[in-house]
Design a protein around this motif. Structure first.
Motif, PDB file in Angstrom:
ATOM      1  N   LEU A   1     -57.409 -19.795   5.663  1.00  0.00           N
ATOM      2  CA  LEU A   1     -56.705 -21.011   6.061  1.00  0.00           C
ATOM      3  C   LEU A   1     -56.567 -21.947   4.867  1.00  0.00           C
ATOM      4  O   LEU A   1     -57.551 -22.221   4.171  1.00  0.00           O
ATOM      5  N   TYR A   2     -55.362 -22.444   4.648  1.00  0.00           N
ATOM      6  CA  TYR A   2     -55.081 -23.308   3.507  1.00  0.00           C
ATOM      7  C   TYR A   2     -55.064 -24.780   3.903  1.00  0.00           C
ATOM      8  O   TYR A   2     -54.682 -25.136   5.023  1.00  0.00           O
ATOM      9  N   ASP A   3     -55.462 -25.619   2.967  1.00  0.00           N
ATOM     10  CA  ASP A   3     -55.369 -27.078   3.120  1.00  0.00           C
ATOM     11  C   ASP A   3     -56.165 -27.620   4.305  1.00  0.00           C
ATOM     12  O   ASP A   3     -55.810 -28.665   4.856  1.00  0.00           O
ATOM     13  N   MET A   4     -57.222 -26.944   4.681  1.00  0.00           N
ATOM     14  CA  MET A   4     -58.112 -27.526   5.689  1.00  0.00           C
ATOM     15  C   MET A   4     -58.813 -28.751   5.109  1.00  0.00           C
ATOM     16  O   MET A   4     -59.226 -29.651   5.842  1.00  0.00           O
ATOM     17  N   HIS A   5     -58.952 -28.776   3.800  1.00  0.00           N
ATOM     18  CA  HIS A   5     -59.387 -29.967   3.088  1.00  0.00           C
ATOM     19  C   HIS A   5     -58.163 -30.563   2.396  1.00  0.00           C
ATOM     20  O   HIS A   5     -57.497 -29.893   1.600  1.00  0.00           O
ATOM     21  N   GLY A   6     -57.841 -31.819   2.692  1.00  0.00           N
ATOM     22  CA  GLY A   6     -56.812 -32.524   1.941  1.00  0.00           C
ATOM     23  C   GLY A   6     -55.374 -32.251   2.362  1.00  0.00           C
ATOM     24  O   GLY A   6     -55.094 -31.612   3.363  1.00  0.00           O
ATOM     25  N   ASN A   7     -54.459 -32.770   1.576  1.00  0.00           N
ATOM     26  CA  ASN A   7     -53.003 -32.769   1.745  1.00  0.00           C
ATOM     27  C   ASN A   7     -52.582 -33.769   2.822  1.00  0.00           C
ATOM     28  O   ASN A   7     -52.121 -34.846   2.509  1.00  0.00           O
ATOM     29  N   VAL A   8     -52.697 -33.432   4.113  1.00  0.00           N
ATOM     30  CA  VAL A   8     -52.532 -34.441   5.169  1.00  0.00           C
ATOM     31  C   VAL A   8     -53.679 -34.297   6.170  1.00  0.00           C
ATOM     32  O   VAL A   8     -54.196 -33.200   6.382  1.00  0.00           O
ATOM     33  N   TRP A   9     -54.071 -35.413   6.749  1.00  0.00           N
ATOM     34  CA  TRP A   9     -54.990 -35.357   7.874  1.00  0.00           C
ATOM     35  C   TRP A   9     -54.292 -34.660   9.035  1.00  0.00           C
ATOM     36  O   TRP A   9     -53.060 -34.751   9.181  1.00  0.00           O
ATOM     37  N   GLU A  10     -55.069 -33.985   9.878  1.00  0.00           N
ATOM     38  CA  GLU A  10     -54.495 -33.175  10.947  1.00  0.00           C
ATOM     39  C   GLU A  10     -54.986 -33.655  12.312  1.00  0.00           C
ATOM     40  O   GLU A  10     -56.196 -33.750  12.548  1.00  0.00           O
ATOM     41  N   TRP A  11     -54.029 -33.932  13.188  1.00  0.00           N
ATOM     42  CA  TRP A  11     -54.373 -34.347  14.545  1.00  0.00           C
ATOM     43  C   TRP A  11     -55.090 -33.234  15.302  1.00  0.00           C
ATOM     44  O   TRP A  11     -54.712 -32.059  15.195  1.00  0.00           O
ATOM     45  N   CYS A  12     -56.078 -33.605  16.079  1.00  0.00           N
ATOM     46  CA  CYS A  12     -56.705 -32.717  17.053  1.00  0.00           C
ATOM     47  C   CYS A  12     -56.296 -33.151  18.453  1.00  0.00           C
ATOM     48  O   CYS A  12     -55.755 -34.236  18.642  1.00  0.00           O
ATOM     49  N   SER A  13     -56.537 -32.317  19.428  1.00  0.00           N
ATOM     50  CA  SER A  13     -56.078 -32.614  20.788  1.00  0.00           C
ATOM     51  C   SER A  13     -56.921 -33.677  21.480  1.00  0.00           C
ATOM     52  O   SER A  13     -56.452 -34.324  22.416  1.00  0.00           O
ATOM     53  N   ASP A  14     -58.142 -33.893  21.010  1.00  0.00           N
ATOM     54  CA  ASP A  14     -59.137 -34.657  21.759  1.00  0.00           C
ATOM     55  C   ASP A  14     -59.078 -36.171  21.579  1.00  0.00           C
ATOM     56  O   ASP A  14     -58.721 -36.682  20.535  1.00  0.00           O
ATOM     57  N   ASP A  15     -59.553 -36.847  22.634  1.00  0.00           N
ATOM     58  CA  ASP A  15     -60.091 -38.196  22.466  1.00  0.00           C
ATOM     59  C   ASP A  15     -61.344 -38.085  21.599  1.00  0.00           C
ATOM     60  O   ASP A  15     -62.002 -37.036  21.574  1.00  0.00           O
ATOM     61  N   LYS A  16     -61.691 -39.167  20.937  1.00  0.00           N
ATOM     62  CA  LYS A  16     -62.948 -39.162  20.204  1.00  0.00           C
ATOM     63  C   LYS A  16     -64.106 -39.321  21.185  1.00  0.00           C
ATOM     64  O   LYS A  16     -64.063 -40.148  22.090  1.00  0.00           O
ATOM     65  N   ARG A  17     -65.148 -38.501  21.015  1.00  0.00           N
ATOM     66  CA  ARG A  17     -66.305 -38.511  21.910  1.00  0.00           C
ATOM     67  C   ARG A  17     -67.575 -38.623  21.091  1.00  0.00           C
ATOM     68  O   ARG A  17     -67.604 -38.282  19.904  1.00  0.00           O
ATOM     69  N   ASP A  18     -68.630 -39.093  21.726  1.00  0.00           N
ATOM     70  CA  ASP A  18     -69.951 -39.041  21.108  1.00  0.00           C
ATOM     71  C   ASP A  18     -70.456 -37.614  21.190  1.00  0.00           C
ATOM     72  O   ASP A  18     -70.216 -36.901  22.175  1.00  0.00           O
ATOM     73  N   TYR A  19     -71.169 -37.194  20.177  1.00  0.00           N
ATOM     74  CA  TYR A  19     -71.677 -35.833  20.144  1.00  0.00           C
ATOM     75  C   TYR A  19     -72.848 -35.638  21.103  1.00  0.00           C
ATOM     76  O   TYR A  19     -73.668 -36.548  21.304  1.00  0.00           O
ATOM     77  N   ALA A  20     -72.934 -34.435  21.645  1.00  0.00           N
ATOM     78  CA  ALA A  20     -74.059 -34.044  22.479  1.00  0.00           C
ATOM     79  C   ALA A  20     -75.267 -33.742  21.591  1.00  0.00           C
ATOM     80  O   ALA A  20     -75.127 -33.484  20.395  1.00  0.00           O
ATOM     81  N   SER A  21     -76.428 -33.747  22.190  1.00  0.00           N
ATOM     82  CA  SER A  21     -77.642 -33.412  21.443  1.00  0.00           C
ATOM     83  C   SER A  21     -78.125 -32.004  21.770  1.00  0.00           C
ATOM     84  O   SER A  21     -79.132 -31.551  21.221  1.00  0.00           O
ATOM     85  N   THR A  22     -77.418 -31.321  22.650  1.00  0.00           N
ATOM     86  CA  THR A  22     -77.771 -29.961  23.043  1.00  0.00           C
ATOM     87  C   THR A  22     -76.596 -29.029  22.775  1.00  0.00           C
ATOM     88  O   THR A  22     -75.496 -29.468  22.452  1.00  0.00           O
ATOM     89  N   THR A  23     -76.832 -27.740  22.922  1.00  0.00           N
ATOM     90  CA  THR A  23     -75.777 -26.754  22.720  1.00  0.00           C
ATOM     91  C   THR A  23     -74.683 -26.925  23.769  1.00  0.00           C
ATOM     92  O   THR A  23     -74.960 -27.115  24.952  1.00  0.00           O
ATOM     93  N   VAL A  24     -73.431 -26.867  23.329  1.00  0.00           N
ATOM     94  CA  VAL A  24     -72.301 -27.003  24.247  1.00  0.00           C
ATOM     95  C   VAL A  24     -71.304 -25.874  24.004  1.00  0.00           C
ATOM     96  O   VAL A  24     -71.180 -25.365  22.881  1.00  0.00           O
ATOM     97  N   ASP A  25     -70.597 -25.499  25.058  1.00  0.00           N
ATOM     98  CA  ASP A  25     -69.563 -24.476  24.979  1.00  0.00           C
ATOM     99  C   ASP A  25     -68.187 -25.131  24.998  1.00  0.00           C
ATOM    100  O   ASP A  25     -67.887 -25.948  25.882  1.00  0.00           O
TER     101      ASP A  25
END
Length: 227
Positions: free
Chosen positions: A147-171
């Motif tokens: 995968l190219y340009d995963m670092h830099g060039n343009v920021w990339e939108w993700c599908s999610d709202d921003k969430r707080d991270y869990a402290s346990t394993t999640v699927d």
């Protein structure tokens, strides 16, 4: 548009408590299971690709093989929908977890290639070498999963709202899409090396059309039959 098959697997999402340079929203570091393989774009969406589907090019920096930018999250979702209608496959933005998993490509370091910031110039266009503009996709070295340009060039939108991270394993975690804030990842031409780290998280409103914001598409492995 080329896609790579990303295997199912597990990884440590976020930054460890020992990393004093990390932002608080990157913690706690926690294990995430990606339970199904999926496909992710080998490069960021180019202006040529975007214009062929949408009939327009909103980018500030013009060039067929430059990444499309100045696209909001809403624009990126509309692009996915229109391309899906044309090709009979459900394209989408990657979830934040899918994005970081793919960026890391099996690594657990600050960047996909390791912790040596001096090597970032070989993998990314960012504030130290981009000369205040985007660059054609795929010119730097890819990560271990191709995968190219995963670092830099343009920021990339993700599908999610921003969430707080869990402290346990999640699927297959997702922040949902009902809120008013969306996540983007990866750093960009105007960002520092720190912003290009695999764990770095940024956020904005879904209508933000910054000239540093672009996208990369994904689709589920169950849609591969129509590839």
């Amino acid at each position: 548009m080329k896609f790579a098959l990303i295997p199912a697997g597990e990884f440590q999402m976020g930054s460890p408590d020992s990393d004093s340079t990390a932002d608080s929203d990157e913690k706690p570091q926690h294990r995430v299971r990606i339970t199904k393989p999926f496909y992710l774009g080998v490069t960021e969406v180019t202006q040529e690709q975007y214009q062929r589907v949408m009939g327009s090019n909103p980018s500030n920096f013009k060039g067929a093989q430059l990444p499309v930018e100045s696209v909001s999250w809403e624009d990126a979702v509309a692009f996915c929908r229109k391309l899906s209608d044309k090709e009979g496959r459900t394209y989408r933005l990657p979830t934040e977890a899918e994005w970081e998993y793919s960026c890391r490509a099996g690594s657990n370091t600050k960047w996909a290639f390791g912790d040596d910031e001096s090597s970032l110039k070989n993998y990314a266009w960012y504030s130290d070498n981009a000369t205040s503009t985007t660059h054609p996709v795929g010119e730097k070295r890819p990560n271990a999963w191709g995968l190219y340009d995963m670092h830099g060039n343009v920021w990339e939108w993700c599908s999610d709202d921003k969430r707080d991270y869990a402290s346990t394993t999640v699927d297959d975690p997702t922040g949902g899409t009902a809120g008013s804030i969306r996540v983007f990842r990866g750093g960009g031409w105007s960002g520092s090396a720190r912003h290009c780290r695999s764990a770095d998280r940024r956020r904005s409103t879904p209508d933000d059309r910054s000239r540093s914001l672009g996208c990369r598409l994904a689709f589920s492995s169950v849609d591969a039959s129509s590839r």
